[in-house]
Design a protein around this motif. Sequence first.
Motif, short mmCIF file in Angstrom:
data_model
loop_
_atom_site.label_atom_id
_atom_site.label_comp_id
_atom_site.label_asym_id
_atom_site.label_seq_id
_atom_site.Cartn_x
_atom_site.Cartn_y
_atom_site.Cartn_z
N ALA A 98 9.30 -6.22 -26.28
CA ALA A 98 10.21 -7.36 -26.11
C ALA A 98 10.85 -7.33 -24.73
CB ALA A 98 11.28 -7.34 -27.20
N GLU A 99 11.20 -6.15 -24.28
CA GLU A 99 11.85 -6.03 -22.98
C GLU A 99 10.90 -6.37 -21.83
OE1 GLU A 99 14.73 -2.81 -20.82
OE2 GLU A 99 12.87 -2.07 -21.69
N SER A 100 9.62 -6.10 -22.00
CA SER A 100 8.69 -6.40 -20.91
C SER A 100 8.63 -7.90 -20.63
CB SER A 100 7.29 -5.86 -21.24
OG SER A 100 6.73 -6.58 -22.30
N PHE A 101 8.90 -8.72 -21.65
CA PHE A 101 8.92 -10.16 -21.44
C PHE A 101 10.27 -10.65 -20.90
CE2 PHE A 101 5.63 -9.69 -24.74
CZ PHE A 101 4.59 -10.28 -24.06
N SER A 102 11.32 -9.96 -21.26
CA SER A 102 12.66 -10.45 -20.89
C SER A 102 13.32 -9.68 -19.77
CB SER A 102 13.57 -10.42 -22.13
OG SER A 102 13.70 -9.09 -22.58
N ASP A 103 12.78 -8.53 -19.39
CA ASP A 103 13.41 -7.66 -18.40
C ASP A 103 13.58 -8.34 -17.05
OD1 ASP A 103 14.58 -5.20 -17.71
OD2 ASP A 103 12.72 -4.54 -16.75
N THR A 104 12.64 -9.18 -16.67
CA THR A 104 12.70 -9.86 -15.38
C THR A 104 13.99 -10.67 -15.25
OG1 THR A 104 10.31 -10.03 -15.43
CG2 THR A 104 11.46 -11.45 -13.87
N PHE A 105 14.44 -11.23 -16.34
CA PHE A 105 15.66 -12.04 -16.32
C PHE A 105 16.90 -11.22 -16.67
CE2 PHE A 105 12.10 -14.73 -17.67
CZ PHE A 105 12.01 -15.54 -16.55
N PRO A 110 25.05 -8.37 -15.27
CA PRO A 110 25.87 -7.16 -15.12
C PRO A 110 25.91 -6.39 -16.45
CG PRO A 110 27.10 -9.14 -14.50
CD PRO A 110 25.80 -9.59 -15.06
N PHE A 111 25.94 -5.11 -16.35
CA PHE A 111 26.03 -4.22 -17.51
C PHE A 111 24.77 -4.24 -18.38
CE2 PHE A 111 30.36 -5.79 -16.66
CZ PHE A 111 30.90 -4.62 -16.16
N TYR A 112 23.66 -4.79 -17.88
CA TYR A 112 22.42 -4.80 -18.66
C TYR A 112 22.00 -3.37 -19.00
CZ TYR A 112 17.46 -4.84 -19.67
OH TYR A 112 16.24 -4.63 -20.24
N TYR A 113 21.94 -2.51 -18.00
CA TYR A 113 21.48 -1.15 -18.25
C TYR A 113 22.49 -0.35 -19.06
CZ TYR A 113 17.41 -1.85 -15.35
OH TYR A 113 16.22 -2.31 -14.86
N ALA A 114 23.77 -0.63 -18.88
CA ALA A 114 24.78 0.03 -19.71
C ALA A 114 24.58 -0.39 -21.17
CB ALA A 114 26.18 -0.33 -19.23
N GLY A 115 24.34 -1.68 -21.40
CA GLY A 115 24.09 -2.16 -22.76
C GLY A 115 22.80 -1.59 -23.33
N LYS A 116 21.78 -1.49 -22.50
CA LYS A 116 20.51 -0.92 -22.96
C LYS A 116 20.70 0.55 -23.34
CE LYS A 116 15.82 0.09 -21.37
NZ LYS A 116 14.88 0.03 -20.25
N CYS A 117 21.44 1.29 -22.52
CA CYS A 117 21.70 2.70 -22.83
C CYS A 117 22.47 2.83 -24.14
CB CYS A 117 22.47 3.37 -21.70
SG CYS A 117 21.47 3.67 -20.25
N LEU A 118 23.47 2.00 -24.33
CA LEU A 118 24.24 2.04 -25.58
C LEU A 118 23.34 1.70 -26.77
CD1 LEU A 118 27.61 0.40 -24.52
CD2 LEU A 118 27.19 2.79 -25.11
N PHE A 119 22.46 0.72 -26.60
CA PHE A 119 21.52 0.36 -27.66
C PHE A 119 20.62 1.55 -28.02
CE2 PHE A 119 17.18 -1.03 -28.68
CZ PHE A 119 17.42 -1.66 -29.90
N LEU A 120 20.09 2.22 -27.00
CA LEU A 120 19.20 3.35 -27.26
C LEU A 120 19.93 4.52 -27.91
CD1 LEU A 120 17.03 3.20 -24.02
CD2 LEU A 120 16.34 2.57 -26.34
#
Length: 188
Positions: A98-105, A110-120
């Motif tokens: 799912a991320e491979s399709f949406s990661d470009t956007f 802001p805080f995308y990677y922080a949110g991704k880390c929290l999700f993981l």
Amino acid sequence: MGTVPQRLQRLLDGPGPLGDLLGRLETRTGVQRLYLATGSVALLGLYFMFGYGASLLCNLIGFAYPAYVSIKAIESSSKEDDTMWLTYWVVYGVFGIAESFSDTFLYWFPFYYAGKCLFLVWCMAPVSWNGSQLLYKNLIRPCFLRHHHTVDNMLGNLSTKALDAASNIMREAPGAALNLAEELEKRN
């Protein structure tokens, strides 16, 4: 042993590369070692959360630790930890697709990677409301149960077609090679 602040202070004041570096910086700037170390760790943390290191940090959090504990789970005699980490990897794989399709956007937010880390971290947390367990039971498993026969049939058909194509190539390749050799010989 001492409290955590006492042990930290001993580490910062002790001999060695870290203590020596902090000593030189403290002498030049007049700022206490503890503040220098805390500020450095905070800046490094911010860089890893919001800078170019954010992707690396997320990958380390989402892959390195789970891979390590998955190997430990394989080597243990318990089946429960195997299921837990297999479930994590299924969710991680679906998330990755799912991320491979949406990661470009999304990475522009802001805080995308922080949110991704929290999700993981939520997906691997050893709690009853673990993210991978919830996502698997409520989203992935129902979808899988609804569509797995169709996917199995498609994979079976693809496998048959691939084997047929490979056998045709193996059957026709020697003749094609001889024809090519003859053609090249005629040209020379």
